[in-house]
Scaffold this motif. Sequence first.
Motif, short mmCIF file in Angstrom:
data_model
loop_
_atom_site.label_atom_id
_atom_site.label_comp_id
_atom_site.label_asym_id
_atom_site.label_seq_id
_atom_site.Cartn_x
_atom_site.Cartn_y
_atom_site.Cartn_z
N ALA A 116 -3.06 1.41 -6.53
CA ALA A 116 -3.57 2.31 -7.56
C ALA A 116 -2.76 3.60 -7.63
N THR A 117 -2.39 4.13 -6.47
CA THR A 117 -1.59 5.36 -6.44
C THR A 117 -0.19 5.10 -6.99
N PHE A 118 0.42 3.98 -6.60
CA PHE A 118 1.72 3.63 -7.18
C PHE A 118 1.62 3.54 -8.70
N LEU A 159 3.20 10.66 13.94
CA LEU A 159 3.91 9.74 13.04
C LEU A 159 4.96 10.48 12.23
N ALA A 160 4.64 11.67 11.77
CA ALA A 160 5.61 12.46 10.99
C ALA A 160 6.87 12.75 11.80
N LEU A 161 6.72 12.92 13.10
CA LEU A 161 7.88 13.16 13.97
C LEU A 161 8.73 11.91 14.16
N ARG A 162 8.15 10.74 13.91
CA ARG A 162 8.87 9.47 14.12
C ARG A 162 9.44 8.90 12.83
N VAL A 163 9.32 9.62 11.71
CA VAL A 163 9.89 9.13 10.46
C VAL A 163 11.40 9.01 10.66
N ASP A 164 11.91 7.82 10.35
CA ASP A 164 13.33 7.56 10.56
C ASP A 164 13.92 6.88 9.33
N SER A 165 15.11 6.35 9.47
CA SER A 165 15.81 5.76 8.32
C SER A 165 15.07 4.57 7.72
N SER A 166 14.18 3.94 8.48
CA SER A 166 13.44 2.80 7.92
C SER A 166 12.54 3.25 6.76
N PHE A 167 12.02 4.45 6.82
CA PHE A 167 11.18 4.96 5.74
C PHE A 167 12.02 5.21 4.49
N GLU A 168 13.21 5.77 4.69
CA GLU A 168 14.12 5.96 3.56
C GLU A 168 14.55 4.62 2.99
N ASP A 169 14.84 3.65 3.87
CA ASP A 169 15.21 2.30 3.41
C ASP A 169 14.08 1.68 2.59
N ALA A 170 12.84 1.87 3.04
CA ALA A 170 11.68 1.32 2.32
C ALA A 170 11.57 1.96 0.93
N ALA A 171 11.69 3.28 0.87
CA ALA A 171 11.61 3.96 -0.43
C ALA A 171 12.73 3.49 -1.35
N SER A 172 13.92 3.30 -0.80
CA SER A 172 15.05 2.82 -1.62
C SER A 172 14.80 1.41 -2.14
N GLY A 225 3.71 5.96 -11.69
CA GLY A 225 4.85 5.41 -12.40
C GLY A 225 5.53 4.20 -11.80
N THR A 226 4.97 3.61 -10.77
CA THR A 226 5.56 2.42 -10.17
C THR A 226 4.74 1.20 -10.57
N ARG A 227 5.41 0.19 -11.15
CA ARG A 227 4.71 -1.05 -11.49
C ARG A 227 4.25 -1.72 -10.20
N THR A 228 3.00 -2.17 -10.18
CA THR A 228 2.42 -2.64 -8.93
C THR A 228 1.33 -3.67 -9.17
N GLN A 229 1.00 -4.39 -8.12
CA GLN A 229 -0.09 -5.37 -8.15
C GLN A 229 -0.61 -5.53 -6.73
N PHE A 230 -1.92 -5.42 -6.54
CA PHE A 230 -2.51 -5.76 -5.27
C PHE A 230 -2.73 -7.27 -5.25
N VAL A 231 -2.36 -7.92 -4.14
CA VAL A 231 -2.61 -9.34 -3.96
C VAL A 231 -3.30 -9.54 -2.62
N ASP A 282 0.76 7.10 0.55
CA ASP A 282 0.85 8.31 -0.28
C ASP A 282 2.26 8.90 -0.22
N ALA A 283 2.84 8.93 0.97
CA ALA A 283 4.19 9.49 1.13
C ALA A 283 5.22 8.67 0.35
N LEU A 284 5.09 7.35 0.40
CA LEU A 284 6.01 6.50 -0.37
C LEU A 284 5.83 6.72 -1.87
#
Length: 183
Positions: free
Chosen positions: A62-64, A23-36, A68-74, A165-167
């Motif tokens: 919980a990790t978010f 999976l680490a080898l397949r990280v592409d721009s979609s992961f950066e887009d998601a983080a952004s 420091g990221t505002r979050t809610q599990f639904v 965790d990576a995000l």
Amino acid sequence: MDLDINAIIRNVLNAEAQALLKLALRVDSSFEDAASLLHSCEGKVVVIGMGKCSHIAQKMSATFASTGTRTQFVHPAEAIHGDLGYIDAQDVALVLSNSGETEEITALLPNLKSRSIPFIALTGNAESTLARQADIVLDIAFEGEADPLNLVPTTSTTAMLAVGDALAVALMELNSFTREDFA
């Protein structure tokens, strides 16, 4: 019947570790887009998952929150029975489903779309209903679960957890989150 329990455990750990390395080898721009997208969220990150994915989604939320990221599990079943009120127009959803076809998840998608809630799919099936409707797809496809029947969510949930965790770490960096902030 003599079982080599240590061999079984090593095999599971190796299968999951190999899936993460691939999976680490397949990280592409979609992961950066998601983080952004998550970083630019003016509301909160709403993390959604059903079954074993709900446990992973709760841990992600919980990790978010602790980084420091505002979050809610639904929970998706609760959402379609009145808990959509947790989700605001400024929110971004992160939706977890290995198959991308989980009934409660697919039932929720029209509600997210009608409310113009952008969402990221974290799925092992990039051709699924979830993936086709998502704004961003994080494809965690893998060769198989770690159990001998290829049934138990093992490798899939490990991959989802690691991506969460990576995000969270990426968002920590984007937000210049410090040790003092963690307290």
